[in-house]
Design a protein around this motif. Sequence first.
Motif, mmCIF file in Angstrom:
data_model
loop_
_atom_site.group_PDB
_atom_site.id
_atom_site.type_symbol
_atom_site.label_atom_id
_atom_site.label_comp_id
_atom_site.label_asym_id
_atom_site.label_seq_id
_atom_site.Cartn_x
_atom_site.Cartn_y
_atom_site.Cartn_z
ATOM 1 N N ASP A 99 38.585 56.619 31.057
ATOM 2 C CA ASP A 99 38.500 55.617 33.104
ATOM 3 C C ASP A 99 36.915 55.100 33.212
ATOM 4 O O ASP A 99 37.334 54.412 34.239
ATOM 5 C CB ASP A 99 39.250 57.043 33.495
ATOM 6 N N THR A 100 36.587 55.107 32.540
ATOM 7 C CA THR A 100 34.601 54.564 32.875
ATOM 8 C C THR A 100 35.262 52.991 33.169
ATOM 9 O O THR A 100 35.238 51.849 32.657
ATOM 10 C CB THR A 100 34.104 54.433 32.013
ATOM 11 N N ALA A 101 34.742 52.798 34.738
ATOM 12 C CA ALA A 101 34.959 51.097 34.874
ATOM 13 C C ALA A 101 35.124 51.108 36.517
ATOM 14 O O ALA A 101 34.734 51.928 37.361
ATOM 15 C CB ALA A 101 36.423 50.911 34.936
ATOM 16 N N VAL A 102 34.571 49.371 36.671
ATOM 17 C CA VAL A 102 34.228 49.265 38.437
ATOM 18 C C VAL A 102 35.638 49.406 38.655
ATOM 19 O O VAL A 102 37.173 48.173 38.118
ATOM 20 C CB VAL A 102 33.968 47.757 38.484
ATOM 21 N N TYR A 103 36.177 50.383 39.946
ATOM 22 C CA TYR A 103 37.740 50.385 40.838
ATOM 23 C C TYR A 103 37.812 49.686 42.169
ATOM 24 O O TYR A 103 36.696 49.692 42.844
ATOM 25 C CB TYR A 103 38.044 51.176 40.386
ATOM 26 N N SER A 158 53.548 45.044 42.804
ATOM 27 C CA SER A 158 53.100 44.059 42.122
ATOM 28 C C SER A 158 51.218 44.468 40.994
ATOM 29 O O SER A 158 50.944 45.225 41.716
ATOM 30 C CB SER A 158 52.320 42.924 42.449
ATOM 31 N N SER A 159 51.308 44.141 39.999
ATOM 32 C CA SER A 159 50.191 44.422 38.183
ATOM 33 C C SER A 159 50.417 43.672 38.244
ATOM 34 O O SER A 159 48.863 43.281 37.631
ATOM 35 C CB SER A 159 51.099 44.994 37.426
ATOM 36 N N TRP A 160 49.554 42.718 38.740
ATOM 37 C CA TRP A 160 49.171 40.866 38.667
ATOM 38 C C TRP A 160 48.256 40.615 40.001
ATOM 39 O O TRP A 160 48.726 40.729 40.832
ATOM 40 C CB TRP A 160 50.160 39.901 38.838
ATOM 41 N N PRO A 161 47.097 40.479 39.237
ATOM 42 C CA PRO A 161 45.819 40.338 40.821
ATOM 43 C C PRO A 161 46.156 39.230 41.145
ATOM 44 O O PRO A 161 45.509 39.248 42.292
ATOM 45 C CB PRO A 161 44.692 40.388 39.237
ATOM 46 N N THR A 162 46.202 38.420 39.840
ATOM 47 C CA THR A 162 46.696 36.936 40.952
ATOM 48 C C THR A 162 47.387 37.140 42.314
ATOM 49 O O THR A 162 47.442 35.982 42.885
ATOM 50 C CB THR A 162 47.083 35.614 40.262
ATOM 51 N N GLU A 163 48.480 37.721 42.786
ATOM 52 C CA GLU A 163 49.581 37.640 43.541
ATOM 53 C C GLU A 163 49.028 39.054 44.593
ATOM 54 O O GLU A 163 49.697 38.827 46.068
ATOM 55 C CB GLU A 163 50.986 38.922 42.782
ATOM 56 N N GLN A 206 38.290 47.235 35.876
ATOM 57 C CA GLN A 206 37.143 46.646 35.076
ATOM 58 C C GLN A 206 36.701 47.323 34.581
ATOM 59 O O GLN A 206 35.082 47.549 34.834
ATOM 60 C CB GLN A 206 37.240 45.667 35.773
ATOM 61 N N ALA A 207 36.461 47.325 32.760
ATOM 62 C CA ALA A 207 35.409 48.055 33.021
ATOM 63 C C ALA A 207 34.706 47.026 31.741
ATOM 64 O O ALA A 207 35.360 45.592 31.707
ATOM 65 C CB ALA A 207 36.036 49.085 30.993
ATOM 66 N N PRO A 208 33.519 47.324 31.181
ATOM 67 C CA PRO A 208 32.582 45.843 30.150
ATOM 68 C C PRO A 208 33.751 45.763 29.590
ATOM 69 O O PRO A 208 33.520 45.655 28.521
ATOM 70 C CB PRO A 208 31.082 46.781 30.318
ATOM 71 N N GLY A 209 33.026 43.893 29.890
ATOM 72 C CA GLY A 209 34.006 43.645 28.223
ATOM 73 C C GLY A 209 35.542 43.700 28.784
ATOM 74 O O GLY A 209 35.695 42.937 27.434
ATOM 75 N N LYS A 210 36.047 43.649 28.753
ATOM 76 C CA LYS A 210 37.651 43.823 29.132
ATOM 77 C C LYS A 210 37.987 42.777 30.731
ATOM 78 O O LYS A 210 37.519 42.937 31.596
ATOM 79 C CB LYS A 210 38.206 45.531 29.311
ATOM 80 N N GLU A 211 39.767 42.918 31.009
ATOM 81 C CA GLU A 211 40.216 42.168 31.653
ATOM 82 C C GLU A 211 40.322 43.060 32.397
ATOM 83 O O GLU A 211 40.046 43.915 32.569
ATOM 84 C CB GLU A 211 41.247 41.491 30.879
#
Length: 124
Positions: free
Chosen positions: A90-94, A105-110, A39-44
């Motif tokens: 690629d800068t983000a919190v991983y 799954s690629s869905w975080p909710t799962e 998740q990058a700043p300001g992004k999903e």
Amino acid sequence: QVQLVESGGGLVQAGGSLRLSCAASGRTFRGYAMGWFRQAPGKEREFVAAITWIGGSTYYAVSMKGRFTISRDNAKNTVYLQMNSLKPEDTAVYSCAATRLSPGSSWPTEYDYWGQGTQVTVSS
């Protein structure tokens, strides 16, 4: 309960590499498929890669395939994300996550359990 702790983030120049680790503890790690998100700043939150319990099947976001490699060592209760040819975007919190019922799954909710994340910063 599964506790996940990421490490290996940091500052790297464009074109460089980093290897992230995700160590699991607590309830047995056995049977859990794992994923990496960022998740990058300001992004999903964005799917990066996933791996099934046995490790025979891996899944990647299109933009990461060929540059990132997910792997796991079940004996060490650890999942890795090798990142090569890094770009400033690629800068983000991983963060790593664990799921029992939705391998690949690629869905975080799962995903059932999440780590706190590790910062990756790629300079141009």
